[in-house]
Design a protein around this motif. Sequence first.
Motif, PDB file in Angstrom:
ATOM      1  N   ILE A 242       0.857  -1.190   0.000  1.00  0.00           N
ATOM      2  CA  ILE A 242       0.000   0.000   0.000  1.00  0.00           C
ATOM      3  C   ILE A 242       0.890   1.236   0.000  1.00  0.00           C
ATOM      4  CG2 ILE A 242      -1.674   1.329   1.369  1.00  0.00           C
ATOM      5  CD1 ILE A 242      -2.719  -1.363   2.451  1.00  0.00           C
ATOM      6  N   GLY A 243       0.645   2.169  -0.930  1.00  0.00           N
ATOM      7  CA  GLY A 243       1.436   3.395  -0.983  1.00  0.00           C
ATOM      8  C   GLY A 243       1.224   4.133  -2.285  1.00  0.00           C
ATOM      9  N   TYR A 244       2.194   4.928  -2.667  1.00  0.00           N
ATOM     10  CA  TYR A 244       2.121   5.689  -3.907  1.00  0.00           C
ATOM     11  C   TYR A 244       3.383   5.413  -4.726  1.00  0.00           C
ATOM     12  CZ  TYR A 244       1.819   9.701  -7.075  1.00  0.00           C
ATOM     13  OH  TYR A 244       1.761  10.498  -8.190  1.00  0.00           O
TER      14      TYR A 244
ATOM     15  N   ASP B 262      -2.274   1.554  -5.072  1.00  0.00           N
ATOM     16  CA  ASP B 262      -1.349   2.637  -5.429  1.00  0.00           C
ATOM     17  C   ASP B 262      -2.167   3.905  -5.631  1.00  0.00           C
ATOM     18  OD1 ASP B 262       0.783   4.132  -6.586  1.00  0.00           O
ATOM     19  OD2 ASP B 262       1.690   2.254  -7.227  1.00  0.00           O
ATOM     20  N   ASP B 263      -1.960   4.896  -4.750  1.00  0.00           N
ATOM     21  CA  ASP B 263      -2.811   6.086  -4.815  1.00  0.00           C
ATOM     22  C   ASP B 263      -2.074   7.260  -4.180  1.00  0.00           C
ATOM     23  OD1 ASP B 263      -6.299   6.352  -4.724  1.00  0.00           O
ATOM     24  OD2 ASP B 263      -4.979   8.022  -4.203  1.00  0.00           O
TER      25      ASP B 263
ATOM     26  N   LEU C 155      -2.066   7.918  -0.546  1.00  0.00           N
ATOM     27  CA  LEU C 155      -1.304   6.991   0.305  1.00  0.00           C
ATOM     28  C   LEU C 155       0.185   7.309   0.302  1.00  0.00           C
ATOM     29  CD1 LEU C 155      -3.160   3.828  -0.995  1.00  0.00           C
ATOM     30  CD2 LEU C 155      -3.453   4.862   1.267  1.00  0.00           C
ATOM     31  N   LYS C 156       0.504   8.529  -0.142  1.00  0.00           N
ATOM     32  CA  LYS C 156       1.916   8.892  -0.288  1.00  0.00           C
ATOM     33  C   LYS C 156       2.662   8.871   1.048  1.00  0.00           C
ATOM     34  CE  LYS C 156       4.902  12.054  -2.712  1.00  0.00           C
ATOM     35  NZ  LYS C 156       5.309  13.439  -2.690  1.00  0.00           N
TER      36      LYS C 156
ATOM     37  N   TYR D 231       2.194   8.001   5.357  1.00  0.00           N
ATOM     38  CA  TYR D 231       1.326   7.201   6.214  1.00  0.00           C
ATOM     39  C   TYR D 231       0.339   8.078   6.981  1.00  0.00           C
ATOM     40  CZ  TYR D 231      -0.510   4.313   9.886  1.00  0.00           C
ATOM     41  OH  TYR D 231      -1.384   3.663  10.726  1.00  0.00           O
TER      42      TYR D 231
ATOM     43  N   PRO E 104      -6.670   6.382   5.576  1.00  0.00           N
ATOM     44  CA  PRO E 104      -6.609   5.817   4.220  1.00  0.00           C
ATOM     45  C   PRO E 104      -5.896   4.461   4.167  1.00  0.00           C
ATOM     46  CG  PRO E 104      -5.399   7.903   4.357  1.00  0.00           C
ATOM     47  CD  PRO E 104      -6.142   7.746   5.634  1.00  0.00           C
ATOM     48  N   TYR E 105      -4.889   4.265   5.007  1.00  0.00           N
ATOM     49  CA  TYR E 105      -4.210   2.969   5.048  1.00  0.00           C
ATOM     50  C   TYR E 105      -5.133   1.876   5.615  1.00  0.00           C
ATOM     51  CZ  TYR E 105       0.474   4.145   3.403  1.00  0.00           C
ATOM     52  OH  TYR E 105       1.540   4.490   2.608  1.00  0.00           O
TER      53      TYR E 105
ATOM     54  N   ALA F 253      -7.576   1.042   2.920  1.00  0.00           N
ATOM     55  CA  ALA F 253      -6.964   0.275   1.826  1.00  0.00           C
ATOM     56  C   ALA F 253      -6.746  -1.185   2.239  1.00  0.00           C
ATOM     57  CB  ALA F 253      -5.640   0.918   1.414  1.00  0.00           C
TER      58      ALA F 253
ATOM     59  N   LEU G   6     -10.631   6.422  -2.501  1.00  0.00           N
ATOM     60  CA  LEU G   6     -10.121   7.304  -1.453  1.00  0.00           C
ATOM     61  C   LEU G   6     -10.399   8.748  -1.867  1.00  0.00           C
ATOM     62  CD1 LEU G   6      -6.674   5.587  -0.884  1.00  0.00           C
ATOM     63  CD2 LEU G   6      -8.572   5.585   0.723  1.00  0.00           C
TER      64      LEU G   6
END
Lengths: 260, 331
Positions: B45-47, B68-69, B72-73, B75, B79-80, B83, B186
């Motif tokens: 999970i992240g960007y 990938d969003d 989520l850049k 923490y 949103p985490y 996800a 999100l």
Amino acid sequence: MKIVVCVKQVPNTADVRIDQTTGTMIREGVESIINPDDLGGLEAALRIKDQHKAEVIALSMGPLQADGALRECLAMGADRAILVSDRAFAGADTWATSYVLAKAIEKIDPDLIIAGRQAIDGDTAQVGPQIAEHLHLPSVAYVNQIKYDKQHFIVKRMFEDGYQKVKVKTPCLITVLKEINQPRYMRVQRIYNAFREGLVEVWDNSNLKIEQENLGLKGSPTRVKKSYTKGVKTAGKVFDVNPKEAVQIIVDKLKESYIL
Amino acid sequence: MKNYKGVLVYIEQRNQVIHNVGIELLGEGKKLAEKLGVPLMACVIGYQMDDVVHKIQAYGPDLIYKVDDLFLKTYVNEPYTKALSTVINKVKPEIVLIGATSLGRDLAPRVSSRLHTGLTADCTQLDIDDDRQLLMTRPAFGGNLMATIICPNHRPQMSSVRPGVMIKPEKNNNSHSTVIEVNVLLDEKDMNVEVLEEVKEEHAKINIEEANVLISAGRGIGSKENMKYIETLANLLTGEVSGTRAVVENGWLDKERQVGQTGKTVRPDLYFACGISGAIQHVSGMEDSNLVIAINKNPSAAIFEVSDIGIVGDGSKVIPALIKELENIRK
């Protein structure tokens, strides 16, 4: 502003010893204390109260003896103390514990909830974030600085290798580390007042009206299958060997102890 | 419950740097998945996660789920949580493993509550019983008690696992995983807190009382230069450096790392005493450590009386040899 501080009465685990003949834990004579991270949480709330107008409510769940911890909170400066206690709550895991606390907090309707990061007996660090989840509130964990600034808080959220500065609006939940501050002493007059009868409110399930299936052991997704102490420490072995053999002995022991 | 199948490992990353614990859990997850005869899955999970996904393929997951969003850049809990919960609801794994880091221990409880399932914190041992249940063993009561926890009637069975305990698997560059992208809706509303700044501290303030592993130096290590071996050993065992009063007074070590009567009382899982004679003032600060290993030239050194394993020998020979061996194992 209304602040709820979640407090747990815990045995001082630093005093817990293993009986050298039976290998069991000796709990007798171990003093009960306010969990250190929670004490940091209470002090943080009291500091907000010192600077702004706030009502600080100490909230605990546990057996009736836990009211001792709440009286100490009153003596430090909390305005109200509530003990959530019912035999039906016994055996609760973190899900069921956080559910009961969330229901109690719903009745109080605070702007801010502060919980210690984790308790020294269970060491789970789960109840704080789980309360926030039950209440659908934003949460920030592992906080070691709180600043109040017009309707929101600026907090410092610690990681192993650094930190985030986070802005969070009320209502919200924050879990704090004991390093956040140095808790104040209880004041003599307040100790006197706090230890008179009737100052700690006790709520049982007739107040909270939680469905039976979400209570105690029945409401807990997890179960303890078994527990054991690591046993009596046997006299160690001393090896007079060359470095190569020494390394092998050390590595084997580290593997056996799950460190490697 | 029968619809839940497979082992899912959450791969913790911040700023596209993968935390070791995620890799360790792929190793442990593989063992559990093989016992159960089910697939091993990873969740990233992240960007801009392509690179992270590529890197973890070598550690053997059959499937990798990627969210990938831009939201989520960095923490942020909500949103985490959203996800990971979405991935779990879609994949329905029977087991979910998350590193017990300060991030994992914030994320895991919210996810488990959202899914209304059990979560066991900071596990140090995992196994499968005859009923295909996950046995999650963890220390409690300041390490005095070990408890084995099960999650009989809820799925997935979730566990946060202590970093540095499970063994990192072998890297296999020929290994290939199927990558599945999961779209999670999100928006701004999920960003319920605002990260104003993120700071990396090279030397985050340490507290030796909380370290699980301490590599401790005494005067017997000989010189300030030899402290570098102690530091290397501490790094290899994901521990911290500590020492005796003599070492602090010699200026080889900061006062905040001193163990003993005039320093701190510690009870780590491992206390590794190098060149420490074992004066009572020192021993009173570390005797409750779970495992004590001591190296000392003097066969009658008092430290051996409180050690599980004592090595009579020259630390300047044994420690470099141990470092070399641990480096081989870590590879």
